[in-house]
Write an enzyme that holds these catalytic residues in place. Sequence first.
Site, PDB file in Angstrom:
ATOM      1  N   TYR A  92      11.058  24.667   1.688  1.00 24.64           N
ATOM      2  CA  TYR A  92      10.275  25.983   1.296  1.00 24.64           C
ATOM      3  C   TYR A  92      10.578  27.315   1.816  1.00 24.64           C
ATOM      4  CZ  TYR A  92       6.246  22.430   1.148  1.00 24.64           C
ATOM      5  OH  TYR A  92       5.191  21.931   0.283  1.00 24.64           O
ATOM      6  N   HIS A 149      -1.162  21.436   1.748  1.00 24.76           N
ATOM      7  CA  HIS A 149      -0.966  19.572   1.447  1.00 24.76           C
ATOM      8  C   HIS A 149      -1.641  18.529   1.634  1.00 24.76           C
ATOM      9  CE1 HIS A 149       2.475  16.411   1.372  1.00 24.76           C
ATOM     10  NE2 HIS A 149       3.159  17.748   0.470  1.00 24.76           N
ATOM     11  N   GLY A 150      -1.435  17.246   1.503  1.00 24.57           N
ATOM     12  CA  GLY A 150      -1.869  16.094   1.847  1.00 24.57           C
ATOM     13  C   GLY A 150      -2.215  16.269   3.190  1.00 24.57           C
ATOM     14  N   ASP A 151      -2.543  15.784   4.086  1.00 24.18           N
ATOM     15  CA  ASP A 151      -1.735  15.872   5.250  1.00 24.18           C
ATOM     16  C   ASP A 151      -1.782  14.682   5.588  1.00 24.18           C
ATOM     17  OD1 ASP A 151      -3.583  13.473   5.522  1.00 24.18           O
ATOM     18  OD2 ASP A 151      -5.208  13.960   6.624  1.00 24.18           O
ATOM     19  N   THR A 190      -6.175  12.078  -0.504  1.00 28.81           N
ATOM     20  CA  THR A 190      -7.037  11.174  -1.702  1.00 28.81           C
ATOM     21  C   THR A 190      -6.140   9.757  -1.346  1.00 28.81           C
ATOM     22  OG1 THR A 190      -7.724  12.884  -2.142  1.00 28.81           O
ATOM     23  CG2 THR A 190      -7.522  10.724  -3.374  1.00 28.81           C
ATOM     24  N   ASP A 219      36.604 -13.851  -3.879  1.00 29.49           N
ATOM     25  CA  ASP A 219      35.751 -13.054  -4.262  1.00 29.49           C
ATOM     26  C   ASP A 219      37.841 -12.985  -5.703  1.00 29.49           C
ATOM     27  OD1 ASP A 219      35.740 -10.328  -6.184  1.00 29.49           O
ATOM     28  OD2 ASP A 219      36.778  -9.115  -4.466  1.00 29.49           O
TER      29      ASP A 219
END
Length: 431
Positions: free
Chosen positions: A75, A89-91, A122, A204
């Site tokens: 930020y 902010h969401g925790d 949420t 290979d």
Amino acid sequence: MKTVYTCFCTDVIHEGHLNIIHEAGKYGEVIVGVLSDEAMLRFNRFPTVDFEERFHLVQNLDGVKNVIVQKDILYDQVISEWHPDYVIHGDNWKEGPMKAIRENVAMLLSKYGGEIIDVPYTYNENVKRIDARVKERLAMPEYRRKRLKQLIKICPIVKALEVHSGLTGLIAEKTIVENNGELDQFDAMWISSLCDSTVKGKPDIELVDMTSRFRTIDDVMEVTTKPVIFDGDTGGMTEHFVYTVRSLERMGVSAVIIEDKTGLKKNSLFGTEIQQTQDSIEHFCEKIIAGKKIQLTDDFMIIARIESLILEQGMEDALNRARAYVGAGADGIMIHSRKKEPTEIFEFCDKFREEFESVPLIVVPTSFNQVTEMELCRHGVNIVIYANQLTRSAFPAMERTAKDILKYHRAKEVEQNLMPISQILTLVDEL
Ligand code: SPV
Ligand code: MG
């Protein structure tokens, strides 16, 4: 009036975001930052909706005073410019990789007495379903296929990791590290012929057939969303290659890399120790042209891999071939080398860039592994492929475990090196 800042990193607005805005409104005027495409990408949230649309989505929300662009996951710029009194902010950012972001915000706010507000995240069935939907969409062929081209445009350098199974796919998909406050992760996956063969206990030499190689792609794709770059070996006969292109494109693979060798292909890292034959420029160009002609979307890339340095044919030969392959329609050039130093790779890249400003360049630094992504980037490289490191790290770990069980006649001594049973049981999410 106090100001409250929150940043959205999402394609969809759900009740969790509305709750944040509602809570933020209790503290002051709400400013919402919309994370730029570049920053979303660094955060493992590849946007499926373009930036303007995401911006518009937020602008239309009730309770939002101002919408701005946040160009970085951290930020710093936003906080120094807007000096919000609060950041909300969401925790959920108190744990995991996002913790570093929270710490950064706390440090920035502490300089002038700003505060963080953590609101309970949420996470109900509805939000879970929406999140899962967005993720599932990224795995669909039409989104995944074009993602490599999008990444090349956005990233200074695209980082691809070798994968050969669902499990290694999950490592490439989910591994995210924090380095000096920056979050980092792989952008794409490489399905190596060497490793796809080795895990099957085969050499290979184009022995593992395409049906089986496609099965590996499918295993990886079922559990991931990141773009896939497929090692197509020589591409086989042109008449067969066109079918391979169609199949890969339909599956949602982003690119196939084919190398300009012919006859019995062996791994490039053998170099000139064994007999290998380089294809003629004309024949290889025909293969590229046929592949480009057959593909149905603009998303899919056919990348031509030049073996001139591996086969000691010289720089001029490599550059001549690059010119011809780009002329034939190749969407990118992979230049390979087995030298311990990156000198010849740098020389090629610099000369190539003088002639081709924007044709994607791909490098596989296996033997010159001291080279950094930043250095490659400075020489104009767009994609770096870590082509075999997962397989090579797994083998010695497994072998050591096998030896120790034999040595001690029990498994107690190896336990300390193992992932706990509780972790392996929950490693893979159920739907
Ligand atoms: C592979 O990973 O299979 C490659 C890269 O083709 S290399 O092994 O370096 O040839
Ligand atoms: Mg290979």
